[in-house]
Design an enzyme around this catalytic site. Structure first.
Site, PDB file in Angstrom:
ATOM      1  N   ARG A 122       0.801  -1.156  -0.018  1.00  0.00           N
ATOM      2  CA  ARG A 122       0.216   0.084   0.060  1.00  0.00           C
ATOM      3  C   ARG A 122       1.001   1.252  -0.055  1.00  0.00           C
ATOM      4  NH1 ARG A 122      -2.792   0.022   5.148  1.00  0.00           N
ATOM      5  NH2 ARG A 122      -4.268   1.672   4.029  1.00  0.00           N
ATOM      6  N   LYS A 187       3.730  -6.616  12.314  1.00  0.00           N
ATOM      7  CA  LYS A 187       2.738  -7.083  11.173  1.00  0.00           C
ATOM      8  C   LYS A 187       3.013  -8.406  10.619  1.00  0.00           C
ATOM      9  CE  LYS A 187       1.601  -4.975   6.560  1.00  0.00           C
ATOM     10  NZ  LYS A 187       1.261  -3.511   5.996  1.00  0.00           N
ATOM     11  N   ARG A 323      -0.024   4.942  18.979  1.00  0.00           N
ATOM     12  CA  ARG A 323       1.222   5.654  19.769  1.00  0.00           C
ATOM     13  C   ARG A 323       1.753   4.990  20.802  1.00  0.00           C
ATOM     14  NH1 ARG A 323       1.449  11.830  19.812  1.00  0.00           N
ATOM     15  NH2 ARG A 323       0.639  11.833  21.829  1.00  0.00           N
TER      16      ARG A 323
HETATM   17  C1  BTN Z   1       0.693  -3.763   2.423  1.00  0.00           C
HETATM   18  O1  BTN Z   1       1.454  -2.793   1.919  1.00  0.00           O
HETATM   19  O2  BTN Z   1       0.211  -3.943   3.652  1.00  0.00           O
HETATM   20  C2  BTN Z   1       0.073  -4.501   1.384  1.00  0.00           C
HETATM   21  C3  BTN Z   1       0.962  -5.696   1.049  1.00  0.00           C
HETATM   22  C4  BTN Z   1       0.291  -6.647   0.131  1.00  0.00           C
HETATM   23  C5  BTN Z   1       1.203  -7.256  -0.909  1.00  0.00           C
HETATM   24  C6  BTN Z   1       0.725  -8.447  -1.736  1.00  0.00           C
HETATM   25  S1  BTN Z   1       1.610 -10.038  -2.093  1.00  0.00           S
HETATM   26  C7  BTN Z   1       0.689 -10.430  -3.240  1.00  0.00           C
HETATM   27  C8  BTN Z   1      -0.087  -9.264  -3.899  1.00  0.00           C
HETATM   28  N1  BTN Z   1       0.793  -8.911  -5.147  1.00  0.00           N
HETATM   29  C9  BTN Z   1       1.547  -7.539  -4.592  1.00  0.00           C
HETATM   30  O3  BTN Z   1       2.257  -6.986  -5.642  1.00  0.00           O
HETATM   31  N2  BTN Z   1       1.191  -7.175  -3.655  1.00  0.00           N
HETATM   32  C10 BTN Z   1       0.035  -8.072  -3.005  1.00  0.00           C
END
Ligand code: BTN
Length: 328
Positions: A122, A187, A323
């Site tokens: 993201r 995460k 926080r």
């Molecule tokens: C995030 O930033 O938290 C989202 C990560 C999403 C990763 C997944 S892996 C499968 C799919 N292909 C990608 O290029 N991204 C998502």
């Protein structure tokens, strides 16, 4: 593309035991040099094949090759996806599935890869995707409704993932709005949802899910957030990636049906169960002004509600961080 020798070699090493070059060569019917070369190529592609000089080779983690049949079996007959593509190395499963969607791929099409060369996260971040180690999966969901009604589905996808992990015996995880799955302040998984189509519908949503399965502290995940993996959370008992993918798809398709019938309201109880932010002091950045307040659930549209300065703000975007010492 992995060669058949590279694939056979990975299968031989899957048990994580140490295998001598001579024995590998004999069982694969090739020379020791061919084994050495194939190992080298796998290492170059990012597979963590460890060479113990004079003793042999082993893999750094238990490896199960991704298999469309095994995923289908784990998903169960009622929720079996339309089409499952498994790739060795690909740019990004999301990018590939968006292209397939443009070409008319059916609802429920799924793309997985052992590794991604340009995995996307993201907010334009990269998603580190070493081969064989984690789950990289994208699924295409088609909706017959306006784009605006779909924002909330991204929360539902996070809940489906949380439920799949729960089904597989993982405990102590939750969803951090909008759809990150965290385990004890770290995460564990992320979701990138990408929309395609007409503003008034129909539209296609590609839900891309990355779950850290075998990633270790020593691994090279260059992420700017604290992270963990199923192997770290459940030492010695990380689920098989095919089973994880199958159960995740089953939960996701079930959630899709329910969302189409009843909307986000049907997930209220689940959100309360998994909501990691509720009652905690949060800092929201990426808005015009940064905001600090107490998270108090989500609105019927899936917006995060944050109480601050005597008002409740409804946020539909923005980076949320909890926080430190932020328990209310
Ligand atoms: C995030 O930033 O938290 C989202 C990560 C999403 C990763 C997944 S892996 C499968 C799919 N292909 C990608 O290029 N991204 C998502």
């Amino acid at each position: 593309m992995l060669t058949s020798l590279q694939k056979s070699l990975l299968s031989c090493l899957a048990d994580q035991d140490l295998h001598s070059g001579a024995k590998l060569a004999a069982s694969l019917g090739v020379s020791r040099t061919a084994v050495w070369k194939a190992v080298h190529q796998l290492q170059e592609a990012g597979f963590p094949v460890i060479h113990a000089p004079g003793r042999g080779y082993r893999l750094a983690f238990p490896y199960q090759p991704l298999s469309a049949e095994a995923i289908r079996a784990a998903a169960g007959a009622e929720t079996a996806p339309a089409e499952i593509q498994v790739h060795d190395l690909i740019d990004s499963t999301n990018t590939h599935l968006l292209e397939l969607a443009r070409q008319g791929a059916a609802h429920g099409a799924v793309v997985l890869a052992e590794g991604q060369l340009r995995g996307r996260g993201r907010r334009g971040r990269a998603w580190c995707s070493p081969p064989g180690e984690n789950l990289y999966l994208s699924v295409l969901l088609r909706f017959d409704r306006p784009v605006a009604a779909l924002g909330a589905f991204t929360l539902v996808a996070g809940l489906a993932l949380a439920e799949a992990l729960n089904e597989l015996g993982i405990r102590g995880h939750g969803v951090k709005w909008p759809n990150d799955v965290w385990h004890q302040e770290r995460k564990l998984a992320g979701i990138l949802s990408e929309l395609q189509g007409e503003v008034q519908g129909p539209c296609a949503l590609v839900v891309g899910i990355g779950v850290n399965v075998h990633a270790r502290e020593s691994g090279a995940l260059p992420v700017d957030q604290p992270w963990t993996s199923l192997a770290l959370v459940q030492p010695g008992a990380a689920p098989d990636r095919n089973v994880l993918a199958g159960r995740l798809l089953a939960q996701l398709f079930r959630a899709y049906e329910l969302f189409c019938q009843s909307g986000l309201g049907a997930f209220e109880g689940l959100w309360e169960r998994y909501d990691l932010l509720r009652g905690r002091e949060v800092q929201v950045s990426g808005l015009r002004e940064s905001l600090v307040g107490i998270a108090c659930g989500v609105s019927p549209e899936g917006h995060l509600r944050v109480a601050a300065g005597g008002q409740v703000h409804h946020l539909h975007s923005g980076e949320v961080s909890v926080r430190p010492h932020g328990h209310a």
